[in-house]
Motif scaffolding. Structure first.
Motif, PDB file in Angstrom:
ATOM      1  N   ARG A  76     -70.190  54.420  30.947  1.00 47.63           N
ATOM      2  CA  ARG A  76     -68.993  53.677  30.542  1.00 47.63           C
ATOM      3  C   ARG A  76     -69.211  53.058  29.170  1.00 47.63           C
ATOM      4  O   ARG A  76     -68.325  53.087  28.307  1.00 47.63           O
ATOM      5  CB  ARG A  76     -68.677  52.590  31.567  1.00 47.63           C
ATOM      6  CG  ARG A  76     -67.463  51.732  31.195  1.00 47.63           C
ATOM      7  CD  ARG A  76     -67.405  50.468  32.034  1.00 47.63           C
ATOM      8  NE  ARG A  76     -68.570  49.628  31.838  1.00 47.63           N
ATOM      9  CZ  ARG A  76     -68.729  48.805  30.805  1.00 47.63           C
ATOM     10  NH1 ARG A  76     -67.786  48.713  29.876  1.00 47.63           N
ATOM     11  NH2 ARG A  76     -69.801  48.060  30.692  1.00 47.63           N
ATOM     12  N   ILE A 108     -60.323  55.578  33.928  1.00 49.53           N
ATOM     13  CA  ILE A 108     -60.725  54.749  32.796  1.00 49.53           C
ATOM     14  C   ILE A 108     -59.812  54.925  31.591  1.00 49.53           C
ATOM     15  O   ILE A 108     -59.883  54.148  30.635  1.00 49.53           O
ATOM     16  CB  ILE A 108     -62.186  55.049  32.369  1.00 49.53           C
ATOM     17  CG1 ILE A 108     -62.331  56.533  31.987  1.00 49.53           C
ATOM     18  CG2 ILE A 108     -63.158  54.645  33.451  1.00 49.53           C
ATOM     19  CD1 ILE A 108     -63.679  56.868  31.377  1.00 49.53           C
ATOM     20  N   TYR A 135     -57.325  51.989  31.108  1.00 46.25           N
ATOM     21  CA  TYR A 135     -58.091  50.797  30.728  1.00 46.25           C
ATOM     22  C   TYR A 135     -58.552  50.878  29.273  1.00 46.25           C
ATOM     23  O   TYR A 135     -58.420  49.912  28.514  1.00 46.25           O
ATOM     24  CB  TYR A 135     -59.287  50.669  31.671  1.00 46.25           C
ATOM     25  CG  TYR A 135     -60.263  49.591  31.316  1.00 46.25           C
ATOM     26  CD1 TYR A 135     -59.931  48.250  31.452  1.00 46.25           C
ATOM     27  CD2 TYR A 135     -61.525  49.908  30.832  1.00 46.25           C
ATOM     28  CE1 TYR A 135     -60.841  47.251  31.135  1.00 46.25           C
ATOM     29  CE2 TYR A 135     -62.439  48.928  30.507  1.00 46.25           C
ATOM     30  CZ  TYR A 135     -62.098  47.602  30.662  1.00 46.25           C
ATOM     31  OH  TYR A 135     -62.985  46.618  30.330  1.00 46.25           O
ATOM     32  N   TYR A 136     -59.078  52.033  28.855  1.00 44.24           N
ATOM     33  CA  TYR A 136     -59.536  52.187  27.481  1.00 44.24           C
ATOM     34  C   TYR A 136     -58.381  52.092  26.489  1.00 44.24           C
ATOM     35  O   TYR A 136     -58.537  51.535  25.395  1.00 44.24           O
ATOM     36  CB  TYR A 136     -60.252  53.524  27.295  1.00 44.24           C
ATOM     37  CG  TYR A 136     -61.647  53.570  27.870  1.00 44.24           C
ATOM     38  CD1 TYR A 136     -62.192  52.450  28.500  1.00 44.24           C
ATOM     39  CD2 TYR A 136     -62.422  54.712  27.790  1.00 44.24           C
ATOM     40  CE1 TYR A 136     -63.453  52.485  29.028  1.00 44.24           C
ATOM     41  CE2 TYR A 136     -63.698  54.754  28.320  1.00 44.24           C
ATOM     42  CZ  TYR A 136     -64.219  53.634  28.945  1.00 44.24           C
ATOM     43  OH  TYR A 136     -65.478  53.674  29.466  1.00 44.24           O
ATOM     44  N   CYS A 167     -57.616  48.406  26.046  1.00 44.03           N
ATOM     45  CA  CYS A 167     -58.661  47.766  25.234  1.00 44.03           C
ATOM     46  C   CYS A 167     -58.458  48.081  23.755  1.00 44.03           C
ATOM     47  O   CYS A 167     -58.541  47.198  22.896  1.00 44.03           O
ATOM     48  CB  CYS A 167     -60.043  48.231  25.680  1.00 44.03           C
ATOM     49  SG  CYS A 167     -60.566  47.638  27.294  1.00 44.03           S
ATOM     50  N   THR A 182     -56.970  46.164  38.753  1.00 41.28           N
ATOM     51  CA  THR A 182     -57.915  46.388  37.650  1.00 41.28           C
ATOM     52  C   THR A 182     -57.382  45.803  36.350  1.00 41.28           C
ATOM     53  O   THR A 182     -58.116  45.149  35.592  1.00 41.28           O
ATOM     54  CB  THR A 182     -58.179  47.892  37.474  1.00 41.28           C
ATOM     55  OG1 THR A 182     -58.757  48.419  38.669  1.00 41.28           O
ATOM     56  CG2 THR A 182     -59.122  48.136  36.302  1.00 41.28           C
ATOM     57  N   VAL A 183     -56.095  46.030  36.084  1.00 44.27           N
ATOM     58  CA  VAL A 183     -55.482  45.507  34.862  1.00 44.27           C
ATOM     59  C   VAL A 183     -55.431  43.978  34.899  1.00 44.27           C
ATOM     60  O   VAL A 183     -55.704  43.305  33.897  1.00 44.27           O
ATOM     61  CB  VAL A 183     -54.064  46.083  34.685  1.00 44.27           C
ATOM     62  CG1 VAL A 183     -53.356  45.413  33.507  1.00 44.27           C
ATOM     63  CG2 VAL A 183     -54.135  47.597  34.460  1.00 44.27           C
ATOM     64  N   ALA A 209     -58.994  42.461  34.490  1.00 41.97           N
ATOM     65  CA  ALA A 209     -59.755  42.916  33.321  1.00 41.97           C
ATOM     66  C   ALA A 209     -60.150  41.790  32.370  1.00 41.97           C
ATOM     67  O   ALA A 209     -61.300  41.751  31.904  1.00 41.97           O
ATOM     68  CB  ALA A 209     -58.965  43.992  32.569  1.00 41.97           C
ATOM     69  N   LEU A 238     -63.154  43.474  30.146  1.00 35.21           N
ATOM     70  CA  LEU A 238     -62.333  43.645  28.944  1.00 35.21           C
ATOM     71  C   LEU A 238     -63.073  43.296  27.659  1.00 35.21           C
ATOM     72  O   LEU A 238     -63.078  44.078  26.701  1.00 35.21           O
ATOM     73  CB  LEU A 238     -61.063  42.803  29.064  1.00 35.21           C
ATOM     74  CG  LEU A 238     -60.116  42.868  27.855  1.00 35.21           C
ATOM     75  CD1 LEU A 238     -59.487  44.252  27.747  1.00 35.21           C
ATOM     76  CD2 LEU A 238     -59.035  41.798  27.954  1.00 35.21           C
ATOM     77  N   SER A 257     -65.920  45.654  26.767  1.00 29.40           N
ATOM     78  CA  SER A 257     -65.412  46.963  26.351  1.00 29.40           C
ATOM     79  C   SER A 257     -64.866  46.918  24.932  1.00 29.40           C
ATOM     80  O   SER A 257     -65.123  47.822  24.123  1.00 29.40           O
ATOM     81  CB  SER A 257     -64.329  47.443  27.327  1.00 29.40           C
ATOM     82  OG  SER A 257     -64.854  47.576  28.630  1.00 29.40           O
TER      83      SER A 257
END
Length: 397
Positions: free
Chosen positions: A58, A110, A113-114, A117, A197-198, A201, A206, A209
């Protein structure tokens, strides 16, 4: 011109991440449930994951994502294109792919999420090198502190880890029955997991990342993907990686509640240093003509396709084939079984990547993503151009 070392590191990351995701693929609700009487193989593999795998890939992806954004920034500057518009179009469609992937196939996605970010840090790519490095380190320190404190709170205050089901147990059987009750139930579970998850984060991964992405951009601009670190700095990173990895592995032996579901919060810290070590090693053997290195490059070129096909193939395997023909698999499966499945599937992915790159410039999902974000980008540029012409016309009138 593609940087082959970046492709090789990305190839390692996409193949390696399956070794950690495989447990969640086989049971998307309860993840892997250990046996009440621990198996030696489970203990050994779990310890190996903690020391060498957990969070490492990750972290590599985050570094590479930031490096990719830095490459796009340079390309936009050369072409005279608006970096924010271009990147936002790419991230918007990556978000869509991640949402569809996470809700309908695999809630451990992912991509969504990415993309989130990256949206938050796009403005930082105009910063000078020193400021970018300083800000990335600040984010990493804050993020690591959040993960460390969060892990300690979960372990010693709420004792959340001790609540995970073991095999055999009534709780585990109920969770399996719920997970296998139908696809609509799975959709609900996956959508809930993605939403949670959001929401959590900002209180978990968060900041780390975002810091890794910015640090990846800094490393790219500093030429890291061409020559790696200096010998002295590399030795220091290896030492820190070893020490922090050992420290985060100790709780598995000292505290039962930490063993179950809190360890990933702790391992996110050594994962940063280990990821840098892994990247350096691959970069410094980039001149080899070995088939395995070229295979890593090929896997990196079609990483998105491999990532999504991982989920599709394993969803078919664990949700359709196994329940139909091997109904007891989910009750008896061990980490060793899953490791063997992962190794076999990794070989299939390498063959697939080599076949795709031999005949095409990019994978099918890369081509689809590119088509969608370029259409959005050009549409937005046309609207801006038309608005500008309209304003010019109004001024002249």
């Amino acid at each position: 011109m593609r940087i082959h070392s970046i492709d090789a590191v990305r190839g390692l990351a996409i193949l390696g991440i399956l070794f950690m995701n495989i447990t969640f693929h086989q049971n998307g609700y309860a993840n892997y449930a250990f046996f009440e009487e621990p198996l030696l193989s489970d203990t050994v593999i779990s310890l190996f994951n903690t020391l060498f795998l957990d969070g490492r890939f990750r972290s590599l992806f985050c570094l590479l994502f930031g490096a990719g954004l830095a490459i796009q920034f340079e390309a936009c500057e050369k072409r005279g294109q608006h970096f924010l518009d271009f990147s936002q179009a790419r991230l918007k469609w990556l978000f869509v792919l991640g949402l569809l992937h996470g809700v309908f196939i695999f809630s451990g996605d992912i991509l969504l999420y990415y993309s989130l970010c990256a949206f938050f840090i796009l403005k930082h790519f105009t910063l000078p090198q020193d400021e970018l490095k300083k800000k990335s380190i600040h984010y990493l320190i804050v993020g690591s502190a959040i993960m460390l404190v969060g892990g300690l709170v979960m372990a010693f205050v709420f004792d959340m880890g001790a609540e995970l089901a073991t095999r055999p147990s009534e709780t585990f059987n109920e969770e399996v029955a719920l997970w296998q009750s139908g696809y609509l139930t799975q959709l609900g579970i996956q959508a809930s997991f993605m939403l949670s998850t959001v929401i959590v984060a900002p209180f978990t991964m968060l900041w780390q990342s975002m810091g890794l992405m910015m640090f990846g951009a800094y490393l790219y601009r500093a030429g890291f993907f061409n020559h790696g670190f200096s010998s002295l700095l590399f030795k220091k990173l290896v030492l820190v990686a070893i020490v922090t990895s050992i420290i985060t592995a100790l709780p598995q032996f000292l505290f039962e509640q930490v063993t179950l579901d809190v360890i990933p919060m702790f391992t996110s810290i050594p994962a940063i240093f280990c990821a840098l070590v892994y990247a350096h090693l691959l970069i410094n053997i980039r001149h080899t003509a070995a088939w395995w290195y070229q295979s890593l490059i090929n896997c990196g070129k079609v990483a998105l396709t491999l990532y999504l096909t991982q989920s599709i193939a394993l969803a078919v395997l664990f949700r359709i084939v196994m329940p139909a023909y091997f109904p007891n698999f989910i009750y008896s499966v061990t980490l060793l079984d899953l490791l063997l499945v992962t190794i076999a599937f990794t070989a299939v992915q390498v063959i697939l990547a080599n076949a795709i790159t031999k005949h095409f410039n990019q994978g099918p999902f890369e081509a689809l993503w590119r088509k969608m974000y370029l259409r959005s980008f050009h549409k937005k540029q046309k609207l801006k151009h038309d608005e500008k012409e309209q304003l010019t016309y109004m001024d002249e009138v």
